[in-house]
Write a protein that holds these residues in place. Structure first.
Motif, PDB file in Angstrom:
ATOM      1  N   LYS A 232       0.756  -1.362   0.088  1.00 26.24           N
ATOM      2  CA  LYS A 232       0.083   0.055   0.158  1.00 26.24           C
ATOM      3  C   LYS A 232       0.884   1.342  -0.119  1.00 26.24           C
ATOM      4  O   LYS A 232       0.565   2.204  -0.890  1.00 26.24           O
ATOM      5  N   LYS A 235       2.681   1.795  -3.264  1.00 24.84           N
ATOM      6  CA  LYS A 235       1.893   2.252  -4.323  1.00 24.84           C
ATOM      7  C   LYS A 235       1.450   3.726  -4.317  1.00 24.84           C
ATOM      8  O   LYS A 235       1.321   4.421  -5.064  1.00 24.84           O
ATOM      9  N   CYS A 236       1.426   4.383  -2.916  1.00 29.01           N
ATOM     10  CA  CYS A 236       0.855   5.698  -2.744  1.00 29.01           C
ATOM     11  C   CYS A 236       2.228   6.487  -3.067  1.00 29.01           C
ATOM     12  O   CYS A 236       1.956   7.579  -3.502  1.00 29.01           O
ATOM     13  N   GLU A 342      -5.527   5.366   0.969  1.00 26.95           N
ATOM     14  CA  GLU A 342      -5.401   4.993  -0.348  1.00 26.95           C
ATOM     15  C   GLU A 342      -5.017   6.165  -1.184  1.00 26.95           C
ATOM     16  O   GLU A 342      -6.034   6.967  -1.327  1.00 26.95           O
ATOM     17  N   ASN A 344      -5.398   8.024  -4.613  1.00 25.62           N
ATOM     18  CA  ASN A 344      -6.191   7.796  -5.731  1.00 25.62           C
ATOM     19  C   ASN A 344      -6.481   9.012  -6.387  1.00 25.62           C
ATOM     20  O   ASN A 344      -6.510  10.146  -5.761  1.00 25.62           O
TER      21      ASN A 344
END
Length: 398
Positions: A232, A235-236, A342, A344
């Motif tokens: 996580k 990806k951030c 998250e 996005n």
């Protein structure tokens, strides 16, 4: 009362509590035993030192240890990993060349006797200490003195020589144990028991979290909840690097573009502390002091604080309420808990709108000048209180 008697009394109390199904007393007894183990680990670390034969064996034989002891398995939680780690015969990790149940000398746990006394006057307490020093002149003695309820209290620890130890496998506990005590038939006693996680802490001078992390790596144990957190955060970080630019989010980039490295520092801190996360309201959180973060960012704490709070306003980090309800002289609230959402498109679009309010709706407020008062003025008292938690806690304490 020496350590053996203390442990024996606690165990006896626990056994009786189990029979009587007194869960509260069982829990208290377990806590006392855990505290004794923690204290014993710390003392053993001091005795054996940072450089020792067990650590040296681990380093020099790491490749062969991995080759012969790798488990190569996946588990869901840290607790499951601990169960597997404790089933490993640690003789082959630290180089104990002994058979199971064979008696040998323990070099990192000394015999010790504890004496506690209270006196009405300082002169009496000093006189007693001098007498005890003469009585045990050939022994190493440590003394703690303090006043309590108008009395002068002395706590003395008299250290002796090396202790005996043996390694055993406990079927009930499903783990290998390093047992310190006396194994003779007529006076069998156990002073303390260490498992592989305790021993790893002692020999490498680390804490329990680091012991779990490094032993999991050594034994090829992959922990899914840890891997999920790592995935996580990475990806951030990737999303941040790919999307925070003037072409995609012009105003947001104007507000925090120069501070992007600071946000990456927070993400990297989370990656470095994977095994130090804890659950809070179903979210994984990690802690860090603002002083420590400012050093890593090569900035002053006063320069970093408003930027971190800006990240919180934008939704890039969250600051959950974990152990932050009280502000006392023992808790200056410098430790901040972070939860990372998250990253996005939706989150960044919302952050872009907040950035417009910061920079172009009324008085211009930059990330470096962001404060409780400017936050309250632009976004309301509720939002300000949720971000500037230390200020609110201090206000409640005053």
């Amino acid at each position: 009362m020496d350590r053996v008697d203390i442990v024996r009394d606690i165990v006896s109390t626990k056994e009786l509590a189990v029979i009587e199904q007194d869960n509260i007393l069982v829990s208290k007894s377990n806590k006392k035993l855990n505290n004794i183990i923690k204290y014993s680990v710390k003392k053993a670390q001091e005795v054996i030192g940072e450089e020792n034969i067990y650590k040296e064996y681990l380093i020099e034989n790491k490749d062969s240890i991995i080759k012969t002891n790798t488990i190569n398995t996946d588990v869901d939680t840290i607790e499951e990993a601990m169960v597997i780690i404790n089933q490993v015969d640690f003789r082959y990790i630290f180089g104990f060349d002994v058979a199971l149940e064979e008696i040998f000398q323990c070099k990192f746990v000394n015999r010790e006797r504890r004496i506690s006394c209270a006196f009405e006057t300082l002169e009496e307490s000093n006189g007693w200490v001098e007498n005890e020093r003469r009585k045990y002149s050939e022994k190493e003695i440590s003394i703690l003195s303090y006043e309590r309820f108008g009395m002068y209290v002395i706590e003395m620890v008299i250290k002796g020589g090396d202790t005996e130890a043996w390694i055993s496998y406990s079927k009930n506990r499903n783990k290998y144990l390093y047992i310190v005590g006396d194994k003779s038939k007529d006076r069998y006693s156990v002073t303390i028991t260490f498992d592989v996680l305790d021993l790893y802490q002692i020999f490498t001078n680390n804490d329990i979290k680091k012991a779990i992390e490094e032993l999991s790596e050594l034994l090829g144990i992959r922990i899914k909840e840890i891997e999920a957190i790592k995935d996580k955060y990475e990806k951030c970080r990737d999303f941040l690097r790919s999307n925070l630019n003037k072409d995609r989010f012009l105003i947001l980039c104007e507000l925090i573009g120069e501070h992007m490295s600071k946000l990456e520092t927070v993400l990297n801190e989370g990656l470095e502390k994977l095994y130090y996360h804890e659950k809070s309201n179903n979210n994984w959180v990690f802690s860090s002091s603002m002083e420590y973060l400012s050093v890593k960012m090569y900035k002053s704490k006063s320069a970093v604080n408003p930027v971190i709070n800006t990240f919180s306003l934008l939704g890039f980090i969250e600051k959950p309420d974990v152990n932050s309800g009280k502000y006392t002289k023992w808790n200056r609230n410098d430790i901040t808990y972070f939860s990372i959402p998250e990253y996005n498109e939706e989150l960044f679009l919302k952050a872009e709108e907040i950035a417009k309010v910061m920079l172009y709706n009324g008085k211009r407020v930059t990330a470096s000048s962001f404060s409780y008062s400017t936050c309250k003025e632009k976004f309301g008292e509720g939002i300000a209180n949720s971000i500037f938690k230390d200020k609110v806690t201090k206000a409640k304490a005053s």
